[in-house]
Design an enzyme around this catalytic site. Structure first.
Site, PDB file in Angstrom:
ATOM      1  N   GLU A 116      51.211 -75.765 -89.141  1.00 58.92           N
ATOM      2  CA  GLU A 116      52.587 -75.808 -89.129  1.00 58.92           C
ATOM      3  C   GLU A 116      52.822 -75.186 -90.453  1.00 58.92           C
ATOM      4  OE1 GLU A 116      53.580 -79.280 -86.075  1.00 58.92           O
ATOM      5  OE2 GLU A 116      53.946 -79.601 -88.310  1.00 58.92           O
ATOM      6  N   HIS A 241      65.541 -79.268 -90.812  1.00 56.40           N
ATOM      7  CA  HIS A 241      64.752 -78.734 -89.990  1.00 56.40           C
ATOM      8  C   HIS A 241      65.182 -77.428 -89.661  1.00 56.40           C
ATOM      9  CE1 HIS A 241      61.906 -77.405 -86.674  1.00 56.40           C
ATOM     10  NE2 HIS A 241      61.164 -78.567 -87.352  1.00 56.40           N
ATOM     11  N   ARG A 289      59.555 -75.779 -94.923  1.00 55.46           N
ATOM     12  CA  ARG A 289      61.121 -76.127 -94.359  1.00 55.46           C
ATOM     13  C   ARG A 289      62.129 -75.687 -95.204  1.00 55.46           C
ATOM     14  NH1 ARG A 289      59.689 -81.578 -90.759  1.00 55.46           N
ATOM     15  NH2 ARG A 289      58.506 -80.418 -89.285  1.00 55.46           N
ATOM     16  N   HIS A 350      67.296 -83.523 -90.678  1.00 54.30           N
ATOM     17  CA  HIS A 350      66.173 -84.012 -89.750  1.00 54.30           C
ATOM     18  C   HIS A 350      65.269 -85.130 -90.736  1.00 54.30           C
ATOM     19  CE1 HIS A 350      62.408 -83.289 -87.207  1.00 54.30           C
ATOM     20  NE2 HIS A 350      61.642 -82.995 -88.456  1.00 54.30           N
ATOM     21  N   ARG A 385      59.095 -82.746 -97.537  1.00 58.80           N
ATOM     22  CA  ARG A 385      58.024 -83.286 -96.878  1.00 58.80           C
ATOM     23  C   ARG A 385      57.246 -82.086 -96.246  1.00 58.80           C
ATOM     24  NH1 ARG A 385      57.616 -84.898 -90.979  1.00 58.80           N
ATOM     25  NH2 ARG A 385      59.766 -83.892 -90.827  1.00 58.80           N
TER      26      ARG A 385
END
Length: 518
Positions: A116, A241, A289, A350, A385
């Site tokens: 990811e 997100h 992100r 998110h 994060r």
């Protein structure tokens, strides 16, 4: 009154992991889990991507995972915490497997590891695109096998019981002694007296309205901790997100298009087909992100469009279906055939990187009050994060809190805790006041406290939030308790924390960006 050795507020991976461990260790002690919806409804249930764990030591290493986390956190992570969480990953995964959770395997029978955004290697353990649901079901099954756990669904924790409720305690002796809880079906408010209380209440996504979180994510634990004067920090770091499914109908419940889809090879494009992420970052779609969300926000501001697109048409569609069956079906339900159609996406609220301050044992600044999961600030995430670190963090901190309780005796106290006092209140007839103020609150947060902020917008947000707060508090004092009223009150507390801590931050870091700090 219910007496509990351990009170757990929340039924996601954090709360359930602790509950299972402590109930197995001490079968003679009782655990009470309070959760405001059905027992499985939590942010965990909707976690698609997986759990970031280093397993392939030929290509990957703990150091690489640590470094990726530190880079994403943009200098604000605690390296000691990051190393501890990453190193514990394999042991916590082993426990999940023992409890019956299943994860995808490759042709050789090894765990199939995904990749990811922000990760330098393949290390995401997953179950299709419903990893959180698989973990949640395995944990709940184990919970129901343990007779010393009582699970109370459809029960809403209103407030923590602290010193100011108990007259004979000095105000400076900060302690938590349980919680006042509303039975949402009967309307009864009762006391749970607990020797140890764990807040594992999840996130705050509904504060923004447009969110990948379920409707229960209203920041209740953080708000309760705030009112109890617990230390709370880093609330300005709200992670958006990058790729929530854009709903042309304006539905606030945004469906998440997992980060793993970009890890699988999907491209982000504008309406003209231009693949824009390489313009912003060398990692393109696999940037972290915060960078992807800010890039999309920049593209939308330049074009005036409402959304961008995720292009999967060049991918192996059969392999896509196998990896992401839920996402594939959701797109079909929205008349999007990914073989030929691009998926319309937009950033949505998110994950919260800050929250209730805890040490490495999960202890808060208040005696007998612990916290883990998304409602906490552990030092793992820093300013942003890293994808799929959150489920890992929840398991590790639940385990650390369990270890602390295994080594330390529970404090017994003989206190006369007063019943909930609602004398002079009446059943509210004007529920429109709650709904109107909720929509106003969410609009303020989206428009003034979104991905890109400014000093002027933040100051305007405070003024508008203060007006809503005054009206809601007056309404609260004269009305019988309802879940929707308490949730609105909690969301207002959380919104104030986000805005005030945003104003205090004078440097752009990770997921926080203020145009006046440039």
């Amino acid at each position: 009154m219910i007496k509990a050795d351990y009170l757990v507020i929340g039924s996601g991976i954090a709360g359930l992991t602790f509950s299972v461990k402590i109930a197995e260790k001490f079968p003679e002690r009782n655990v009470v889990i309070v959760t405001k919806a059905s027992e499985e409804e939590s942010n965990t249930k909707y976690a698609q991507g997986g759990v970031a764990i280093v397993l392939n030591h030929e290509k990957d290493s703990f150091k690489k995972h640590v470094d990726d986390t530190l880079i994403a956190g943009d200098g604000l992570c605690s390296k000691e915490v990051v190393e501890m969480v990453v190193n514990e990953g394999p042991d916590r995964l082993k426990e999940l497997l023992e409890w019956g959770a299943n994860f995808d395997e490759d042709a050789s029978g090894n765990l199939d590891l995904g990749k990811e955004g922000g990760h330098s290697e393949f290390r995401i353990v997953h179950h299709k695109d419903i990893t959180g649901f698989e973990i949640e079901m395995a944990l709940l099954k184990r919970v129901h096998q343990l007779p010393n756990i009582t699970l109370l669904p459809h029960h809403f924790a209103i407030d923590l019981i602290t010193n100011h409720h108990i007259k004979k305690l000095k105000p400076l002796e900060k302690g938590c002694y349980g919680a006042y809880v509303l039975n949402q079906k009967s309307g009864e408010i009762f006391t749970i007296k607990a020797k140890s209380t764990l807040l594992a209440s999840g996130g705050i996504g509904r504060v923004y309205g447009h969110t990948t979180n379920p409707v229960i994510a209203t920041g209740d634990g953080i708000a309760m901790a705030y009112r109890a004067k617990t230390k709370i920090s880093d609330m300005e770091f709200v992670q958006f997100h990058p790729t929530a499914l854009y709903d042309v109908r304006g539905d606030q419940s945004s469906f998440l298009i997992s980060e793993a889809v970009r890890g699988f090879g999907a491209y982000l494009r504008d309406k003209n087909g231009h693949r824009f992420m390489p313009d912003y970052d060398d990692r393109a779609e696999l940037a972290s992100r915060d960078i992807v969300s800010q890039s999309i926000d920049s593209e939308l501001k330049k074009s005036g469009e409402t959304h961008v697109f995720l292009d999967c048409s060049h991918l192996d569609i059969d392999a896509f279906k196998a990896h992401f069956p839920n996402i594939y079906q959701k797109c079909l339900d929205n008349h999007i055939d990914i073989k030929t159609d691009w998926i319309p996406v937009v950033p949505a609220s998110h994950y919260l990187c800050g929250g209730i301050d805890v040490d490495m044992d999960g202890k808060t600044s208040i005696k007998n009050l612990f916290s883990c999961g998304e409602c906490t600030k552990t030092g793992l995430h820093g300013a942003n994060r890293l994808a799929s670190n959150s489920l890992l963090e929840a398991m590790v901190y639940a385990h650390n809190i369990f270890k602390f309780h295994s080594k330390n005796t529970l404090e017994t106290f003989d206190l006369d805790i007063p019943d909930w006092d609602d004398k002079g209140t009446t059943i509210a007839k004007e529920h429109v006041i709650i709904q109107h103020n909720l929509k106003q609150l969410q609009a303020i947060m989206r428009d003034y406290v979104g991905i890109v902020r400014s000093d002027d917008r933040l100051k305007s947000a405070i003024k508008r939030l203060d007006l809503i707060y005054d009206e809601v508090e007056a309404f609260y004092k004269k009305s019988k308790i309802t879940t929707s009223l308490c949730e609105l009150r909690n969301m207002l507390n959380v919104a104030h924390l986000i805005v005030n801590q945003s104003i205090e931050r004078k440097e752009n870091k990770g997921g926080y960006f203020n145009i006046d700090n440039v």
